[in-house]
Design a protein around this motif. Structure first.
Motif, short mmCIF file in Angstrom:
data_model
loop_
_atom_site.label_atom_id
_atom_site.label_comp_id
_atom_site.label_asym_id
_atom_site.label_seq_id
_atom_site.Cartn_x
_atom_site.Cartn_y
_atom_site.Cartn_z
N ALA A 24 0.80 -1.24 0.00
CA ALA A 24 0.00 0.00 0.00
C ALA A 24 0.83 1.28 0.00
N PRO A 25 1.78 1.49 0.93
CA PRO A 25 2.53 2.75 0.91
C PRO A 25 3.44 2.89 -0.31
N ILE A 26 3.97 1.77 -0.81
CA ILE A 26 4.83 1.80 -1.99
C ILE A 26 3.99 2.20 -3.21
N TYR A 27 2.83 1.61 -3.32
CA TYR A 27 1.90 1.94 -4.41
C TYR A 27 1.57 3.42 -4.40
N GLU A 28 1.22 3.94 -3.24
CA GLU A 28 0.83 5.35 -3.16
C GLU A 28 1.98 6.28 -3.52
N THR A 29 3.19 5.93 -3.10
CA THR A 29 4.36 6.73 -3.46
C THR A 29 4.57 6.74 -4.97
N LEU A 30 4.47 5.56 -5.57
CA LEU A 30 4.72 5.44 -7.01
C LEU A 30 3.66 6.20 -7.81
N ILE A 31 2.40 6.04 -7.43
CA ILE A 31 1.31 6.70 -8.16
C ILE A 31 1.34 8.21 -7.95
N ASP A 32 1.66 8.65 -6.74
CA ASP A 32 1.76 10.10 -6.48
C ASP A 32 2.86 10.74 -7.33
#
Length: 218
Positions: free
Chosen positions: A54-62
């Protein structure tokens, strides 16, 4: 091809859908049907716990909200973001896939299983999860959680490597409803993680227990 008893299958679907209305987990990629975001999420989720992703995904998408942006950065930069997940080759394959999508398909995620499977790092499960979640296709998925539910409830004996078992894939396809298969897939995944677990399954609070073949056998 399996042949699941129609009445029992309908009961199975109804009970699981009812369970899913109250119990599905919340993750950022479950709040969107954007094909690019779901493509990235399914890539990161390969062999990795969702809470870790979850946090990795959000960092990448942001940082790269559009495929053209992700395609333009060096693989090393993507690998640095994905480092907590391990497996450098995953960052490499994600970058290669997005580059191919931008170069050959105008940045649009492919809408067929065959086209998705041509991309680096995309297997049958990932392709079908994307098709069901992003494009509302009737594309069932099969992992150890789904396989365990099907084997226990319907009394199916799959092969040791579940992801390659044609019998279990056929059962997953047959069990899937005609609509909202993306949500159905998530329901099976979460049910297998929370109730029909590999060890110490929660049979006393399982909505399927009344017709479960595994419980009858006990």
């Amino acid at each position: 091809m399996t042949h699941l008893e129609p009445d029992r299958l309908q009961w199975f679907r109804r009970r699981l859908r009812s369970w899913g209305k109250e119990n599905l987990r919340d993750f950022p990629w479950r709040r969107t049907q954007d094909p690019y975001r779901l493509f990235v999420a399914e890539f990161l989720l390969q062999k990795t716990n969702a809470a870790t992703v979850a946090p990795i995904y959000e960092t990448l998408i942001d940082r790269y909200p559009y495929p053209e942006q992700l395609a333009a950065v060096p693989i090393e930069e993507v690998a640095q973001i994905l480092k907590p997940l391990g497996l450098f080759f995953r960052a490499e394959r994600l970058s290669q896939s997005i580059e191919t999508i931008v170069r050959s398909n105008g940045g649009r995620i492919p809408k067929t299983e065959a086209a998705l499977l041509e991309l680096p790092g995309v297997g049958k499960y990932t392709a079908r999860a994307i098709l069901a979640g992003a494009f509302n296709r009737r594309a069932a998925v099969l992992d150890t959680n789904v396989a365990r539910i099907l084997e226990r409830f319907f009394g199916i004996e799959g092969e040791r490597v579940k992801s390659r078992c044609k019998l279990l894939w056929a059962a997953a396809d047959e069990a899937a409803p005609t609509r909202y298969v993306g949500r159905w897939n998530l329901t099976l995944l979460d049910f297998g993680a929370a109730v029909c677990t590999a060890r110490n399954p929660q049979c006393d609070r399982c909505p399927l227990s009344r017709q479960c073949t595994a419980l009858r056998a006990d």
